[in-house]
Design a protein around this motif. Structure first.
Motif, PDB file in Angstrom:
ATOM      1  N   ARG A   1      -3.889 -85.077  23.764  1.00 26.35           N
ATOM      2  CA  ARG A   1      -3.206 -85.088  25.066  1.00 26.35           C
ATOM      3  C   ARG A   1      -2.621 -83.726  25.418  1.00 26.35           C
ATOM      4  N   THR A   2      -2.311 -82.903  24.435  1.00 29.52           N
ATOM      5  CA  THR A   2      -1.671 -81.620  24.719  1.00 29.52           C
ATOM      6  C   THR A   2      -2.666 -80.478  24.913  1.00 29.52           C
ATOM      7  N   LYS A   3      -3.915 -80.648  24.510  1.00 28.62           N
ATOM      8  CA  LYS A   3      -4.893 -79.561  24.558  1.00 28.62           C
ATOM      9  C   LYS A   3      -5.917 -79.714  25.683  1.00 28.62           C
ATOM     10  N   LYS A   4      -5.678 -80.584  26.632  1.00 32.50           N
ATOM     11  CA  LYS A   4      -6.651 -80.806  27.702  1.00 32.50           C
ATOM     12  C   LYS A   4      -6.404 -79.859  28.867  1.00 32.50           C
TER      13      LYS A   4
ATOM     14  N   VAL B   1      -5.477 -81.148  44.361  1.00 32.76           N
ATOM     15  CA  VAL B   1      -5.674 -82.365  43.596  1.00 32.76           C
ATOM     16  C   VAL B   1      -4.937 -82.230  42.277  1.00 32.76           C
ATOM     17  N   GLU B   2      -4.259 -83.266  41.911  1.00 35.74           N
ATOM     18  CA  GLU B   2      -3.549 -83.285  40.640  1.00 35.74           C
ATOM     19  C   GLU B   2      -4.263 -84.263  39.716  1.00 35.74           C
ATOM     20  N   VAL B   3      -4.770 -83.768  38.602  1.00 35.24           N
ATOM     21  CA  VAL B   3      -5.495 -84.607  37.649  1.00 35.24           C
ATOM     22  C   VAL B   3      -4.497 -85.109  36.614  1.00 35.24           C
ATOM     23  N   LYS B   4      -4.506 -86.441  36.426  1.00 39.40           N
ATOM     24  CA  LYS B   4      -3.572 -87.058  35.485  1.00 39.40           C
ATOM     25  C   LYS B   4      -4.304 -88.009  34.564  1.00 39.40           C
ATOM     26  N   ILE B   5      -3.808 -88.106  33.360  1.00 37.76           N
ATOM     27  CA  ILE B   5      -4.190 -89.166  32.435  1.00 37.76           C
ATOM     28  C   ILE B   5      -2.895 -89.872  32.092  1.00 37.76           C
TER      29      ILE B   5
ATOM     30  N   VAL C   1       0.064 -84.711  33.410  1.00 36.31           N
ATOM     31  CA  VAL C   1      -0.683 -83.882  34.361  1.00 36.31           C
ATOM     32  C   VAL C   1      -1.511 -82.876  33.576  1.00 36.31           C
ATOM     33  N   ILE C   2      -2.811 -82.814  33.884  1.00 36.52           N
ATOM     34  CA  ILE C   2      -3.736 -81.907  33.201  1.00 36.52           C
ATOM     35  C   ILE C   2      -3.770 -80.584  33.971  1.00 36.52           C
ATOM     36  N   PRO C   3      -3.505 -79.445  33.296  1.00 34.60           N
ATOM     37  CA  PRO C   3      -3.512 -78.158  34.003  1.00 34.60           C
ATOM     38  C   PRO C   3      -4.929 -77.685  34.329  1.00 34.60           C
ATOM     39  N   MET C   4      -5.053 -77.001  35.469  1.00 35.61           N
ATOM     40  CA  MET C   4      -6.345 -76.455  35.884  1.00 35.61           C
ATOM     41  C   MET C   4      -6.426 -74.996  35.453  1.00 35.61           C
ATOM     42  N   ARG C   5      -7.612 -74.565  35.031  1.00 34.13           N
ATOM     43  CA  ARG C   5      -7.857 -73.163  34.660  1.00 34.13           C
ATOM     44  C   ARG C   5      -8.932 -72.604  35.568  1.00 34.13           C
TER      45      ARG C   5
END
Length: 121
Positions: free
Chosen positions: A4-7, A23-27, A31-35
């Motif tokens: 969960r911390t490395k996505k 767009v905010e990506v969540k699991i 919240v998953i950060p975008m690169r």
């Protein structure tokens, strides 16, 4: 199983249309950060398809391999033919790794030729 911390995720832009929606990506609640780029199998992948960073990275890696092998490549008692074979087996494949998928431009080819000539000198 995913950590969960490395996505992180990369948004690929396949056309020139820019989206104004953020767009905010969540699991679940995370919240998953975008690169804008990431490293995959030794290459730098960008979402918009440019390879400038990847070419510069591959050149840098090739120079590092050349420096590691410079005692052999610059030694006066080693035959010139053997130096050429060593360069072709160790250094050049490092620079050209995964290059068959690159959408190359003349500027990229010129950069790689300049660095190769610098190493060969």
């Amino acid at each position: 199983m995913l950590s969960r911390t490395k996505k992180e995720y990369l948004e690929c832009e396949f056309n020139n249309v820019t989206s104004e929606l953020e767009v905010e990506v969540k699991i679940e609640a995370l919240v998953i950060p975008m690169r804008d780029n990431f490293k995959y199998l030794g290459s730098i992948i960008k979402g918009y398809g440019k390879i400038d960073a990847d070419v510069a990275h591959r050149i840098k890696v090739g120079l590092a391999k050349w420096r590691l092998a410079s005692k052999v490549l610059c030694h006066k008692k080693v035959l010139q033919r053997l130096k050429g074979k060593f360069y072709g087996v160790v250094v050049r494949p490092t620079v050209l790794y995964w290059a068959e998928r690159w959408p190359v431009r003349n500027a990229h080819i010129e950069k790689m030729n300049v660095e190769e000539m610098r190493m060969l000198r």
